[in-house]
Design a protein around this motif. Structure first.
Motif, PDB file in Angstrom:
ATOM      1  N   TYR A  30      -8.473   1.381   3.198  1.00 48.53           N
ATOM      2  CA  TYR A  30      -7.501   1.804   4.209  1.00 48.53           C
ATOM      3  C   TYR A  30      -7.263   3.313   4.185  1.00 48.53           C
ATOM      4  O   TYR A  30      -7.310   3.971   5.225  1.00 48.53           O
ATOM      5  CB  TYR A  30      -6.182   1.049   4.002  1.00 48.53           C
ATOM      6  N   THR A  36      -9.402   0.089   9.465  1.00 50.07           N
ATOM      7  CA  THR A  36      -8.216  -0.619   9.937  1.00 50.07           C
ATOM      8  C   THR A  36      -8.028  -1.898   9.122  1.00 50.07           C
ATOM      9  O   THR A  36      -8.960  -2.363   8.449  1.00 50.07           O
ATOM     10  CB  THR A  36      -8.352  -0.996  11.421  1.00 50.07           C
ATOM     11  N   GLU A  37      -6.843  -2.470   9.212  1.00 51.91           N
ATOM     12  CA  GLU A  37      -6.604  -3.732   8.522  1.00 51.91           C
ATOM     13  C   GLU A  37      -7.540  -4.820   9.036  1.00 51.91           C
ATOM     14  O   GLU A  37      -7.999  -5.666   8.276  1.00 51.91           O
ATOM     15  CB  GLU A  37      -5.143  -4.167   8.676  1.00 51.91           C
ATOM     16  N   THR A  38      -7.834  -4.794  10.328  1.00 50.43           N
ATOM     17  CA  THR A  38      -8.758  -5.772  10.921  1.00 50.43           C
ATOM     18  C   THR A  38     -10.155  -5.612  10.328  1.00 50.43           C
ATOM     19  O   THR A  38     -10.808  -6.599   9.965  1.00 50.43           O
ATOM     20  CB  THR A  38      -8.803  -5.612  12.452  1.00 50.43           C
ATOM     21  N   GLU A  39     -10.623  -4.372  10.213  1.00 53.37           N
ATOM     22  CA  GLU A  39     -11.950  -4.116   9.630  1.00 53.37           C
ATOM     23  C   GLU A  39     -12.003  -4.550   8.167  1.00 53.37           C
ATOM     24  O   GLU A  39     -12.993  -5.131   7.717  1.00 53.37           O
ATOM     25  CB  GLU A  39     -12.304  -2.633   9.745  1.00 53.37           C
ATOM     26  N   ALA A  41     -10.111  -6.844   6.744  1.00 47.29           N
ATOM     27  CA  ALA A  41     -10.056  -8.306   6.727  1.00 47.29           C
ATOM     28  C   ALA A  41     -11.436  -8.902   6.963  1.00 47.29           C
ATOM     29  O   ALA A  41     -11.853  -9.838   6.265  1.00 47.29           O
ATOM     30  CB  ALA A  41      -9.066  -8.805   7.778  1.00 47.29           C
ATOM     31  N   GLU A  42     -12.175  -8.346   7.904  1.00 48.55           N
ATOM     32  CA  GLU A  42     -13.529  -8.823   8.183  1.00 48.55           C
ATOM     33  C   GLU A  42     -14.448  -8.557   7.007  1.00 48.55           C
ATOM     34  O   GLU A  42     -15.226  -9.426   6.601  1.00 48.55           O
ATOM     35  CB  GLU A  42     -14.077  -8.157   9.450  1.00 48.55           C
ATOM     36  N   ASP A  45     -13.432 -10.836   4.153  1.00 51.25           N
ATOM     37  CA  ASP A  45     -13.342 -12.240   4.550  1.00 51.25           C
ATOM     38  C   ASP A  45     -11.969 -12.823   4.209  1.00 51.25           C
ATOM     39  O   ASP A  45     -11.856 -13.896   3.602  1.00 51.25           O
ATOM     40  CB  ASP A  45     -14.470 -13.058   3.910  1.00 51.25           C
ATOM     41  N   GLY A  47      -7.634 -12.944   5.775  1.00 45.73           N
ATOM     42  CA  GLY A  47      -6.798 -12.780   6.952  1.00 45.73           C
ATOM     43  C   GLY A  47      -6.141 -11.412   6.974  1.00 45.73           C
ATOM     44  O   GLY A  47      -5.905 -10.805   5.928  1.00 45.73           O
ATOM     45  N   GLN A  48      -5.825 -10.944   8.168  1.00 49.41           N
ATOM     46  CA  GLN A  48      -5.198  -9.632   8.295  1.00 49.41           C
ATOM     47  C   GLN A  48      -3.827  -9.610   7.626  1.00 49.41           C
ATOM     48  O   GLN A  48      -3.438  -8.601   7.037  1.00 49.41           O
ATOM     49  CB  GLN A  48      -5.080  -9.242   9.768  1.00 49.41           C
ATOM     50  N   SER A  49      -3.101 -10.717   7.672  1.00 50.13           N
ATOM     51  CA  SER A  49      -1.791 -10.758   7.008  1.00 50.13           C
ATOM     52  C   SER A  49      -1.951 -10.646   5.492  1.00 50.13           C
ATOM     53  O   SER A  49      -1.100 -10.052   4.817  1.00 50.13           O
ATOM     54  CB  SER A  49      -1.030 -12.035   7.373  1.00 50.13           C
ATOM     55  N   ASN A  52      -2.473  -6.972   4.765  1.00 53.18           N
ATOM     56  CA  ASN A  52      -1.200  -6.268   4.841  1.00 53.18           C
ATOM     57  C   ASN A  52      -0.361  -6.545   3.601  1.00 53.18           C
ATOM     58  O   ASN A  52       0.243  -5.624   3.041  1.00 53.18           O
ATOM     59  CB  ASN A  52      -0.456  -6.676   6.111  1.00 53.18           C
TER      60      ASN A  52
END
Length: 86
Positions: A30, A36-39, A41-42, A45, A47-49, A52
């Protein structure tokens, strides 16, 4: 992570090394790799939560460690103190 990340500040590097691997990776991706948090998370593997959650807890732990080790002159811990704003 699959790549090297250089942390130039010794005390921040020391604090990061105290974190569990997943939390450390989230912070490095980060803040140092500017993902990003989405990137993240992917990539991880997860979840975005979850990303975070790891980020918030990691920043709290980093702030506490750096606060205890105040002799780290020149270490800007503002971003760690204000972890709840991220």
């Amino acid at each position: 992570l699959g790549q090297e990340v250089e942390v130039k500040n010794f005390m921040i590097a020391k604090a990061l090394n105290r974190l569990p691997e997943k939390q450390r990776n989230v912070i490095l991706m980060y803040y140092y790799l500017e993902m990003t948090e989405t990137e993240i998370a992917e990539q991880m593997d997860l979840g975005q939560s979850t990303i975070n959650y790891h980020k918030i807890n990691s920043l709290k732990d980093l702030a506490e460690f750096l606060e205890v080790h105040k002799e780290a002159k020149g270490t800007d811990i503002t971003c760690f103190r204000n972890y709840r704003s991220f």
